[in-house]
Scaffold this motif. Sequence first.
Motif, short mmCIF file in Angstrom:
data_model
loop_
_atom_site.label_atom_id
_atom_site.label_comp_id
_atom_site.label_asym_id
_atom_site.label_seq_id
_atom_site.Cartn_x
_atom_site.Cartn_y
_atom_site.Cartn_z
N ASN A 77 0.83 -1.21 0.00
CA ASN A 77 0.00 0.00 0.00
C ASN A 77 0.87 1.26 0.00
OD1 ASN A 77 -3.00 -0.24 0.03
ND2 ASN A 77 -2.56 -1.72 1.66
N SER B 102 -5.71 -1.14 -11.93
CA SER B 102 -6.79 -1.48 -11.00
C SER B 102 -7.32 -2.90 -11.21
CB SER B 102 -7.94 -0.48 -11.15
OG SER B 102 -8.39 -0.45 -12.50
N ARG C 295 -7.43 -6.47 -10.72
CA ARG C 295 -6.84 -7.37 -9.73
C ARG C 295 -6.49 -8.73 -10.30
NH1 ARG C 295 -6.93 -6.43 -4.50
NH2 ARG C 295 -7.43 -8.60 -3.95
N ALA D 120 -2.13 -4.09 -6.93
CA ALA D 120 -3.42 -4.40 -6.30
C ALA D 120 -3.68 -5.90 -6.23
CB ALA D 120 -4.55 -3.71 -7.07
N SER D 121 -3.11 -6.66 -7.15
CA SER D 121 -3.34 -8.12 -7.18
C SER D 121 -2.68 -8.83 -6.00
CB SER D 121 -2.79 -8.71 -8.48
OG SER D 121 -3.36 -8.08 -9.60
N ASP E 232 -4.29 -8.42 -0.17
CA ASP E 232 -5.54 -9.09 0.18
C ASP E 232 -6.64 -8.06 0.42
OD1 ASP E 232 -4.27 -11.51 -0.03
OD2 ASP E 232 -3.74 -11.60 2.10
N GLU E 233 -7.86 -8.42 0.08
CA GLU E 233 -8.99 -7.49 0.13
C GLU E 233 -9.13 -6.76 1.47
OE1 GLU E 233 -11.73 -5.40 -1.72
OE2 GLU E 233 -10.97 -7.20 -2.73
N PRO E 234 -8.98 -7.44 2.61
CA PRO E 234 -9.15 -6.72 3.89
C PRO E 234 -8.12 -5.61 4.11
CG PRO E 234 -9.25 -9.09 4.22
CD PRO E 234 -8.77 -8.89 2.83
N MET F 182 -6.70 -3.73 1.59
CA MET F 182 -6.62 -2.81 0.45
C MET F 182 -6.78 -1.35 0.88
SD MET F 182 -6.04 -3.83 -2.65
CE MET F 182 -6.88 -2.65 -3.67
N ASP F 183 -5.97 -0.49 0.31
CA ASP F 183 -6.10 0.97 0.49
C ASP F 183 -6.11 1.38 1.96
OD1 ASP F 183 -8.27 1.38 -2.35
OD2 ASP F 183 -6.12 1.62 -2.22
N ARG G 24 -5.86 5.22 1.77
CA ARG G 24 -6.51 5.73 0.57
C ARG G 24 -6.40 7.25 0.45
NH1 ARG G 24 -10.65 3.91 -2.70
NH2 ARG G 24 -11.05 2.12 -1.35
#
Length: 685
Positions: free
Chosen positions: A615, A659, A661, A668-669, A672-674, A676-677, A680
């Motif tokens: 990030n 962007s 994934r 971004a790939s 892990d989703e939790p 992300m950003d 931001r």
Amino acid sequence: MEAMSFVTEDRKSAQESTFPITYTFDLFGGVDLLVEILMRPTLTMQKKKPKMNDDLVNDCLSVLYNCCICTEGVTKSLAARDDFVLFLFTLMTNKKTFLQTATLIEDILGVKKAMIQLEGVANLSGLVQSFDQQQLANFCRILSVTVSEPDVGNDDKHTLLAKNAQQKQDSSLSRAEVNQVTLLNIPGFIERLCKLATRKVSEATGASNFLQELEDWYTWLDNALVLDALMQMATEEAEHTSTESSNESSLATSTLRHRLPQSMKIVHEIMYKVEVLYVLCVLLMGSHRNQVHKMLAEFRLIPGLNNLFDKLIWRKYTSSNHVVHGQNENCDCSPEISFKIQFLRLIQSFSDHHENKYLLLNSQELNELSAISLKANIPEVEALVNTDRSLVCDGKKGLLTRLLTVMKKEPPDSSFRFWQARAVESFLRGVTSYADQMFLLKRGLLENMLFCIIDSGCKSKDVLQSYFDLLGELMKFNIDAFKRFNMYVSTDNKVKFQTFMTQINSSLVDSNMLVRCIILSLDRFETQTEDSKVVEVLSECCLLSYLARVENRLSFLFRLVNIINVQTLTQENVSCLNTSLVVLMLARRRGKLPFYLKALREKEHAEKYPGCLLNNFHNLLRFWQRHYLNRDKDSTCLENSSCIPFSYWNETVSVLLGSDRTSLCAIASYIDEPFMDLDRDLLEC
């Protein structure tokens, strides 16, 4: 009396109770009254303005100056009156009041919050053209405050994020830039500065002018360092002469008495040149750099400085243990130290990314560069071919060669070494020239740099950084340099190599430019396997072997990304971001970018900080886009230094910031989703 006591007590902080006379004089309107007396002739409606007595004007200026010395509030109140500041410039037309006026203006401008606009000075061009050379040299002390951007100190404004925000608000030319343009439009201004910078001490003043010079000298008397330097110089010359005679004591005394005026002239001339060189240096770094370069070449500044080098600039080796100062920082160095540093700054600014750098050489040295290119069967650099031979240095050595000679004699941790290395590095910067590198390699520069880094025990962070940067430019894409490097470090069971790598790893912010040059060179050498010399060096060089190992590259990449973030990016450490990008661009060329990104992800998880590193890198690259896509000069520098087209830099950043994934080349790939950003809004703060 109060002002003199303040000066002789090393400028202790002024308190109202310490200087009751000055405080009372100002409290009851004395300062305002003096301003009114000075400006009264300007209030008349008559065409012919009444002329004030010169002695009265000087007395008023003298009292005001002494009040400023004792009470800072007086200086600030005078600085707030633009009408008075601009009026003071008109008093400089009179030679009898020039010196007192210049001294007061300099003091006032030093505390003035808003930089004065020189175009507001009535008939500035006529005023400057009326100055004799001595007055113009004094005037440069004033100009130095008006042409340089104010120093922003060590606060957040030093970060690139803050600087970018400030530049959005200040889209027009700054006041300093406007003042630079104003000066460049004065006929003959640059030519006269070049003459001042290159004149010999013997040309400065004759015997008949010495009383005037003594009066000028009065302006420097509040600096105890100047007097110390003056007396030390006179004493040294007396001691040198006394050793040649049996009657040592009497001769030393008489020599000191007779040498003092000559020593005074030398220090006086040196202090003038510091200011002149500073103004020229600032103009060289301004928005009209090419125009200034053309004039400095035409008026033979570099050959003139070359002729002064041994007799004045580096006439003796001055010990320098002071802290390295920034371009706009106030310096408490002795006159000779300040002069040398300002000279080196000028050479650095003159050489940096400009074809006129070859004016630092003489005709024989230019021929040597041509011979190196011919022997290597490579074309000569266009800038070398286009160099006007009538404007290069005279004599047996050019300025660059003289600089190398004194640099190698300087103690390894001397702060002079920092500026010397910076000046030589600037000669190499830009599009890499094999001939330029070999010219310096033949003079033992690489071995000297390695000795300073490995064997000298140098502890200065700034000086070591200058060594790393110079070494990187000296070795980049040059197989002969890597062969020489390996010969130097391969002794003592490679203890030297281990010491070298310890120095690199101890501060990656300082050494990352060298790491970048090694990685770029290795990438090029690996495509030249038909060359037997390249194959031999690739197989034997411990430095190339070390960086060829993927685990070592990944270790550097992880640390480079981890030591910076958007809030802490400065001009000093943004190179870490660019070096990390070089590693990933070369990996992308070979189809290995997913491998590197996956390794960063695994490192994150191993450190128990999932998403944090990637990030942060994502935010850094978003900032990179905003910063570099609007800066032609910076993007050109990246392209020239890496030999990678800027379009590929930009394309790689866009791929990494993708962007999608499902893309194996998008950061971004790998988050892990939790996680992300996490940051931001970091860029928008």
